[in-house]
Write a protein that holds these residues in place. Structure first.
Motif, PDB file in Angstrom:
ATOM      1  N   ASP A   1      31.590 -58.330  -9.299  1.00 33.04           N
ATOM      2  CA  ASP A   1      30.917 -57.119  -8.813  1.00 33.04           C
ATOM      3  C   ASP A   1      30.498 -57.252  -7.357  1.00 33.04           C
ATOM      4  OD1 ASP A   1      31.228 -56.135 -11.279  1.00 33.04           O
ATOM      5  OD2 ASP A   1      29.112 -56.195 -11.862  1.00 33.04           O
ATOM      6  N   ASN A   2      30.013 -58.427  -7.033  1.00 28.73           N
ATOM      7  CA  ASN A   2      29.573 -58.660  -5.657  1.00 28.73           C
ATOM      8  C   ASN A   2      30.744 -58.671  -4.690  1.00 28.73           C
ATOM      9  OD1 ASN A   2      26.925 -58.795  -6.431  1.00 28.73           O
ATOM     10  ND2 ASN A   2      26.933 -61.022  -6.659  1.00 28.73           N
ATOM     11  N   LEU A   3      31.896 -59.171  -5.164  1.00 28.85           N
ATOM     12  CA  LEU A   3      33.095 -59.171  -4.320  1.00 28.85           C
ATOM     13  C   LEU A   3      33.533 -57.738  -4.044  1.00 28.85           C
ATOM     14  CD1 LEU A   3      35.249 -62.067  -5.842  1.00 28.85           C
ATOM     15  CD2 LEU A   3      33.941 -62.088  -3.718  1.00 28.85           C
ATOM     16  N   VAL A   4      33.489 -56.909  -5.091  1.00 28.36           N
ATOM     17  CA  VAL A   4      33.872 -55.505  -4.932  1.00 28.36           C
ATOM     18  C   VAL A   4      32.932 -54.835  -3.932  1.00 28.36           C
ATOM     19  CG1 VAL A   4      34.046 -53.273  -6.104  1.00 28.36           C
ATOM     20  CG2 VAL A   4      34.891 -55.328  -7.229  1.00 28.36           C
ATOM     21  N   ARG A   5      31.639 -55.096  -4.076  1.00 29.59           N
ATOM     22  CA  ARG A   5      30.658 -54.478  -3.174  1.00 29.59           C
ATOM     23  C   ARG A   5      30.894 -54.938  -1.735  1.00 29.59           C
ATOM     24  NH1 ARG A   5      25.490 -54.916  -5.845  1.00 29.59           N
ATOM     25  NH2 ARG A   5      25.549 -57.054  -5.167  1.00 29.59           N
ATOM     26  N   LEU A   6      31.111 -56.223  -1.594  1.00 31.55           N
ATOM     27  CA  LEU A   6      31.354 -56.797  -0.269  1.00 31.55           C
ATOM     28  C   LEU A   6      32.570 -56.128   0.386  1.00 31.55           C
ATOM     29  CD1 LEU A   6      29.868 -59.138   1.134  1.00 31.55           C
ATOM     30  CD2 LEU A   6      31.642 -60.674   0.318  1.00 31.55           C
ATOM     31  N   TYR A   7      33.607 -55.933  -0.421  1.00 31.71           N
ATOM     32  CA  TYR A   7      34.836 -55.313   0.084  1.00 31.71           C
ATOM     33  C   TYR A   7      34.576 -53.864   0.491  1.00 31.71           C
ATOM     34  CZ  TYR A   7      39.702 -53.814   0.334  1.00 31.71           C
ATOM     35  OH  TYR A   7      40.907 -53.306   0.750  1.00 31.71           O
ATOM     36  N   LYS A   8      33.820 -53.151  -0.352  1.00 34.11           N
ATOM     37  CA  LYS A   8      33.505 -51.746  -0.043  1.00 34.11           C
ATOM     38  C   LYS A   8      32.651 -51.637   1.215  1.00 34.11           C
ATOM     39  CE  LYS A   8      34.053 -49.629  -4.571  1.00 34.11           C
ATOM     40  NZ  LYS A   8      33.380 -49.440  -5.860  1.00 34.11           N
ATOM     41  N   GLU A   9      31.841 -52.663   1.455  1.00 42.64           N
ATOM     42  CA  GLU A   9      31.011 -52.659   2.660  1.00 42.64           C
ATOM     43  C   GLU A   9      31.803 -53.060   3.893  1.00 42.64           C
ATOM     44  OE1 GLU A   9      27.683 -55.130   1.716  1.00 42.64           O
ATOM     45  OE2 GLU A   9      26.802 -53.642   0.357  1.00 42.64           O
ATOM     46  N   GLY A  10      33.065 -53.412   3.690  1.00 37.23           N
ATOM     47  CA  GLY A  10      33.938 -53.660   4.835  1.00 37.23           C
ATOM     48  C   GLY A  10      34.154 -55.126   5.185  1.00 37.23           C
TER      49      GLY A  10
END
Ligand code: ZN
Length: 103
Positions: A67-76
């Motif tokens: 989940d954190n990886l996905v969030r990190l990716y969405k944050e750029g």
């Protein structure tokens, strides 16, 4: 049933179950082979001095929840082995996208 016939049938049965076992390993071996080819391609594409960085990135990624990886990716930010933690400049990263799809 005659003894030899019985023995033959038992061997045949064992061979068939062994064959089944070997066949069941096939998809697993194929996926390992694909992974191996992919890793070789990636490591060939990298200069020697970057390989260590990529390995360190991989270790870091393993410690981060999906989940954190996905969030990190969405944050750029990159979540791929190649550029982990660096800002994504070109809009999207194929390695990141591939990595997140595979997870
Ligand atoms: Zn990336």
């Amino acid at each position: 049933m005659r003894q030899l016939t019985q023995a033959f049938l038992e061997v045949e049965e064992k061979l068939l179950s062994l064959l089944e076992e070997v066949r069941s390993l096939r998809p697993y071996i194929e996926s390992l082979e694909e992974e191996n080819i992919r890793l070789k391609r990636e490591s060939c594409a990298l200069p020697q001095n970057e390989t260590e960085r990529v390995i360190a990135n991989a270790a870091q990624i393993e410690g981060v929840a999906h989940d954190n990886l996905v969030r990190l990716y969405k944050e750029g930010f990159h979540v791929c082995h190649l550029h982990f933690g660096q800002p994504i400049e070109a809009g999207a990263c194929l390695f990141c996208a591939g990595f997140l799809r595979r997870e």
